[in-house]
Design an enzyme around this catalytic site. Structure first.
Site, PDB file in Angstrom:
ATOM      1  N   TYR A 127      -0.683  -6.524  -0.109  1.00  0.00           N
ATOM      2  CA  TYR A 127       0.192  -5.581   0.582  1.00  0.00           C
ATOM      3  C   TYR A 127      -0.874  -4.448   1.314  1.00  0.00           C
ATOM      4  CZ  TYR A 127       4.359  -7.613  -1.329  1.00  0.00           C
ATOM      5  OH  TYR A 127       5.511  -8.622  -1.568  1.00  0.00           O
ATOM      6  N   TYR A 144      -6.732  -7.975   9.482  1.00  0.00           N
ATOM      7  CA  TYR A 144      -5.798  -6.944   9.938  1.00  0.00           C
ATOM      8  C   TYR A 144      -6.592  -5.812  10.646  1.00  0.00           C
ATOM      9  CZ  TYR A 144      -2.499  -8.880   6.205  1.00  0.00           C
ATOM     10  OH  TYR A 144      -1.915  -9.321   5.411  1.00  0.00           O
ATOM     11  N   ASP A 164       5.566  -7.566   8.402  1.00  0.00           N
ATOM     12  CA  ASP A 164       6.571  -6.540   8.252  1.00  0.00           C
ATOM     13  C   ASP A 164       7.081  -6.477   9.728  1.00  0.00           C
ATOM     14  OD1 ASP A 164       6.640  -6.066   5.624  1.00  0.00           O
ATOM     15  OD2 ASP A 164       5.267  -4.421   5.743  1.00  0.00           O
TER      16      ASP A 164
END
Ligand SMILES: [Zn+2]
Ligand SMILES: [Zn+2]
Length: 403
Positions: A368, A299, A233
């Site tokens: 996501y 992440y 993003d």
């Protein structure tokens, strides 16, 4: 090898063409029974064996195209020089008058033979001449340029198709707020309007633009396309060793560029916004591979919880494994509504304070993360919010590794 069959065929062929036939066309009609190399050599063998006279009339089959190929090559050379092109491989394609193709085919049918087509010979022979003149190679699969010659007009018309140049590498995005690809203004669709300050864009720059601009300048290409192995993003950084990408440069006039210098220039130009590494020349196939790959990701997420949490309750996070994720609300306007199943491979946490966590997550590609944390109103199940039994929100996200 020179037998009755050969003699019969020769007799018929000379009869059909009224002996007006060039060496290439003569040799070609015997390419299945007389050894070469090349059709002109085959013709010479026939002429010697049967003591034929060489015809000085225009060839009835190719209408002189094969005899005039050096002249055609001049047209091509002129065109390429005008374009000031740099290339090391080429391929020739041609359009021939229908009538010429059918004459050639009718003769084959009449003689009941299966030999090379006239088109194939013209392409090959012109390719040979151009190969010599430009000191390059003929490449059937991935040529730098395709020379297209239309012989249907009095003088051959030449077009040059410049194939794209592919460069692959990895990029890091060091700051938040930059999209991966250029994003046209939603209001004016790129025309320029007060909303976008007449830039035509939603964001002043993108990874794509920062990478492509120096390459476009060096290659003199007409445009570019950026293909990433997935995307993060706008508010997410891409750290670690970066994310694989392929940059496609359309109609490049220069190809022999120094990628090391280009990388330095991109990194200087992008001044701490992004960085590229491991640039190398690539192919169309790699583009497809990289675009469709879905590697694992690691992440780092900063998570804000609504309620205070007991450290012992966090052990429950270890139960996260298979996640069923319906297309998130925030992307549902551009992505098909479906349920994906993706795995959380590993999860670790640090407690920043009783309402703030730092998570290190290793997941399958395509999950996501923001929704994995929030639960997206029940669209993602299970979620971190659900497991910890308190609303949770991702307030900062970085990609640390793309597998
Ligand atoms: Zn001919
Ligand atoms: Zn606008």
């Amino acid at each position: 090898m020179i037998d009755m069959k050969t003699e019969k065929r020769l007799e018929k062929l000379l009869d059909i063409t009224g002996e007006s036939i060039c060496l290439n066309c003569l040799g070609r009609k015997f390419s299945d029974i007389i050894p070469g190399p090349g059709n002109r050599k085959r013709a010479e063998t026939l002429i010697k064996t049967f003591k034929l006279k060489k015809s000085s009339n225009k060839c009835k089959i190719c209408k002189g195209i094969l005899e005039d190929l050096e002249k055609t090559a001049d047209y091509v050379e002129e065109k390429i020089k005008k374009l000031n092109l740099e290339f090391s491989t080429l391929l020739v394609g041609s359009r021939l008058p229908e009538e010429l193709l059918s004459t050639d085919e009718n003769i084959n049918n009449h003689l009941n033979i299966e030999v090379e087509s006239i088109k194939k010979e013209i392409n090959r022979e012109l390719g040979k001449i151009l190969k010599e003149r430009f000191n390059c190679k003929v490449d059937f699969k991935n040529p730098d340029i395709i020379v297209k010659v239309d012989f249907r007009t009095l003088e051959p018309q030449v077009w040059v198709q410049i194939n794209p140049l592919f460069i692959e590498g990895r990029y890091k995005k060091l700051i938040r707020g930059i999209p991966q690809t250029k994003w046209p203004c939603r209001k004016c669709k790129g025309q320029g309007c007060p909303r976008c300050n007449f830039t035509g864009k939603m964001y002043p720059t993108s990874v794509e633009e920062l990478v492509a601009e120096p390459v476009l300048k060096a290659t003199q290409g007409s445009g570019s396309k950026f293909h990433g192995a997935g995307r993060e993003d706008i508010d997410v950084r891409m750290l670690g060793k970066g994310r694989p990408f392929v940059l496609e440069i359309k109609e490049p006039k220069k190809r022999k560029i120094n990628l090391k210098e280009i990388a330095d220039e991109i990194n200087k130009f992008a001044k701490g916004k992004i960085e590229v590494l491991n640039l190398k020349f690539s192919t169309r196939n790699r583009k497809v591979e990289i675009k469709t790959s879905s590697p694992y990701k690691i992440y780092r997420a900063k998570v804000k919880l609504k309620d205070e949490i007991e450290p012992s309750a966090l052990e429950k996070l270890k139960s996260l494994n298979l996640i069923k994720q319906r297309t998130p609300k925030r992307v549902s306007h551009r992505r098909a509504d479906k349920i994906r199943k993706r795995k959380v491979i590993d999860i670790k946490w640090n407690i920043i304070d009783s309402k703030t966590l730092e998570l290190i997550l290793k997941t399958e590609g395509g999950l996501y993360i923001k929704e994995l944390i929030s639960g997206d109103d029940g669209r993602t199940k299970p979620s971190i919010s659900e497991i910890l039994n308190t609303p949770a929100e991702c307030i900062e996200l970085d990609v640390l590794e793309v597998g």
